[in-house]
Design an enzyme around this catalytic site. Sequence first.
Site, PDB file in Angstrom:
ATOM      1  N   LYS A 229       0.840  -1.194   0.000  1.00  0.00           N
ATOM      2  CA  LYS A 229       0.000   0.000   0.000  1.00  0.00           C
ATOM      3  C   LYS A 229       0.880   1.251   0.000  1.00  0.00           C
ATOM      4  CE  LYS A 229      -3.093   2.589   3.100  1.00  0.00           C
ATOM      5  NZ  LYS A 229      -3.719   2.597   4.440  1.00  0.00           N
ATOM      6  N   ASP A 234      -2.635  10.477   3.873  1.00  0.00           N
ATOM      7  CA  ASP A 234      -4.060  10.175   3.960  1.00  0.00           C
ATOM      8  C   ASP A 234      -4.761  11.223   4.814  1.00  0.00           C
ATOM      9  OD1 ASP A 234      -6.556   9.040   3.945  1.00  0.00           O
ATOM     10  OD2 ASP A 234      -6.062   7.483   5.411  1.00  0.00           O
ATOM     11  N   LYS A 241      -9.906  13.198   8.557  1.00  0.00           N
ATOM     12  CA  LYS A 241      -9.401  12.841   9.870  1.00  0.00           C
ATOM     13  C   LYS A 241      -9.273  14.096  10.739  1.00  0.00           C
ATOM     14  CE  LYS A 241      -6.336   9.154   8.119  1.00  0.00           C
ATOM     15  NZ  LYS A 241      -6.775   7.994   8.907  1.00  0.00           N
ATOM     16  N   ASP A 252       1.539   6.336   5.891  1.00  0.00           N
ATOM     17  CA  ASP A 252       0.522   5.458   5.320  1.00  0.00           C
ATOM     18  C   ASP A 252       1.010   4.744   4.066  1.00  0.00           C
ATOM     19  OD1 ASP A 252      -1.931   4.379   5.926  1.00  0.00           O
ATOM     20  OD2 ASP A 252      -3.072   5.782   4.705  1.00  0.00           O
ATOM     21  N   ASP A 311     -12.152   7.306   4.268  1.00  0.00           N
ATOM     22  CA  ASP A 311     -10.924   7.047   5.019  1.00  0.00           C
ATOM     23  C   ASP A 311     -10.547   5.568   5.010  1.00  0.00           C
ATOM     24  OD1 ASP A 311      -8.713   7.746   6.494  1.00  0.00           O
ATOM     25  OD2 ASP A 311      -9.747   7.720   8.423  1.00  0.00           O
ATOM     26  N   GLU A 313      -9.532   3.914   2.430  1.00  0.00           N
ATOM     27  CA  GLU A 313      -9.078   3.972   1.037  1.00  0.00           C
ATOM     28  C   GLU A 313      -7.996   2.951   0.711  1.00  0.00           C
ATOM     29  OE1 GLU A 313      -5.660   5.178   2.888  1.00  0.00           O
ATOM     30  OE2 GLU A 313      -7.695   5.777   3.407  1.00  0.00           O
ATOM     31  N   ARG A 315      -7.662  -0.231   1.324  1.00  0.00           N
ATOM     32  CA  ARG A 315      -8.157  -1.496   0.773  1.00  0.00           C
ATOM     33  C   ARG A 315      -8.634  -1.335  -0.663  1.00  0.00           C
ATOM     34  NH1 ARG A 315     -12.311  -2.002   5.550  1.00  0.00           N
ATOM     35  NH2 ARG A 315     -10.537  -0.883   6.442  1.00  0.00           N
TER      36      ARG A 315
END
Length: 460
Positions: A229, A234, A241, A252, A311, A313, A315
């Site tokens: 990933k 993010d 967030k 991230d 949030d 995202e 996956r």
Amino acid sequence: MATYQFLERPSPFVSGNSEALIVHALTPAELEEGRPSAAAVAFARSAGFKAEAVSLLLLQGADGAVAGALFGLGAEPDPFITAKLARALPPGAWRIEATALAPEQVALGFGLGGYSFDTYRTPKPIEAFLALPDGVDADALNRQLAAVFLARDLVNTPTNDMGPERLEAVFRALGSHYGATVSSIVGEDLLTANFPLVHTVGRASAEAPRLLEMRWGRTGARKVTLVGKGVCFDTGGLDIKPPSSMLLMKKDMGGAANVLALALMIMDAGLDLDLRVLVPAVENSISASAFRPGDIYRSRKGLTVQIDNTDAEGRLVLADALAYADEETPDLMIDMATLTGAARVALGPDVPPFFTDDEDLALALAAASRAESDPIWRLPLFKGYEKDLRTRVADLTNAPSGGMAGSITAALFLKRFVANAKSWAHFDIYAWSPAEKPQTPVGGEAQAIRALYRHIASLA
């Protein structure tokens, strides 16, 4: 060993130990037994040294110069406690004698302790060097250190210097160093090439989303595919967030950092494998083109996904990348991602959970974890929670309601995009050390890659 921008560090090891001063690394019990000598023990007692963990006592020679040292391991030594010595010992060559630790642990610990992230400040060089214990492979040690330091550096670098474009540059530099073939699909071309979810997540950023691909090794060898990933930052998207949760979101892309580090070890060792590395590199930003809660998108695999939280995202980008990787039926597919807070609630920051429905792989990974002192823990792909992925108008939701078993439902979501791989495991890593440990400063961290490398090397 790779020597591009992120790895221009001298080796902490020297050959030969005839001139090296000795560090006697002792448990309290060994000190009580009179080790290393009666004179040293008498001096230790007079100085109040009790061999407590990370305590250090320098020994003085007849000429007044430093003649050696005592180092406390504590009653139950951390396997890499010698990391503390890298910056605590006076300059020069040293040899560590420790009966309570394996020679490889002594050396790797010392090497890990030399790490610092100095890109934005004046470096503080290490002036103490370790004479390697007999039988320890210097190349293998330097390879592991290069990998761990690469992962740490990538995660520690702020997003203004490590967005999707810069991550691609590092990806290409690594591939070029080892003679790999590297390609990328960028921006609107993702839609043409059928990576709609990667495009959806990254389209709001000033830097175009992209799918990075690296191929290395021998065609016909066992196929190992790594997927990481690469969400370089993010914001949470429109489900933004809070500020406190955004502070560490440069990390991230920790899954990408760790698969690149693992790939470095594989390629540097020249393992006889057919290696493929995939990284969806995006920034989950907010703009007029950001994807919205309630939107429904069709994935590369054809499954439709309802966006119930922007949030969730990671996956989404992994779904397209996993489906793409799965099309070639790899013998082993590993994905790594900083995916869920639920994993941290379950196991904390230092023990990454992994998920697989391959019992043999689970046992092999557990054995590799123990052998390398590289903690991981298996969590179940519990089918009873698959119902939580259902939604009334699409095949899947990206954010099941209820807030329970979040790491498991995320893994079950990813599993829907893996059908052909002969063996697959998903790692939900934190990629960050929130507290200093002997071998790890606060900051980006490599997780599970030494255990994974040990297992993958056994397949070559």
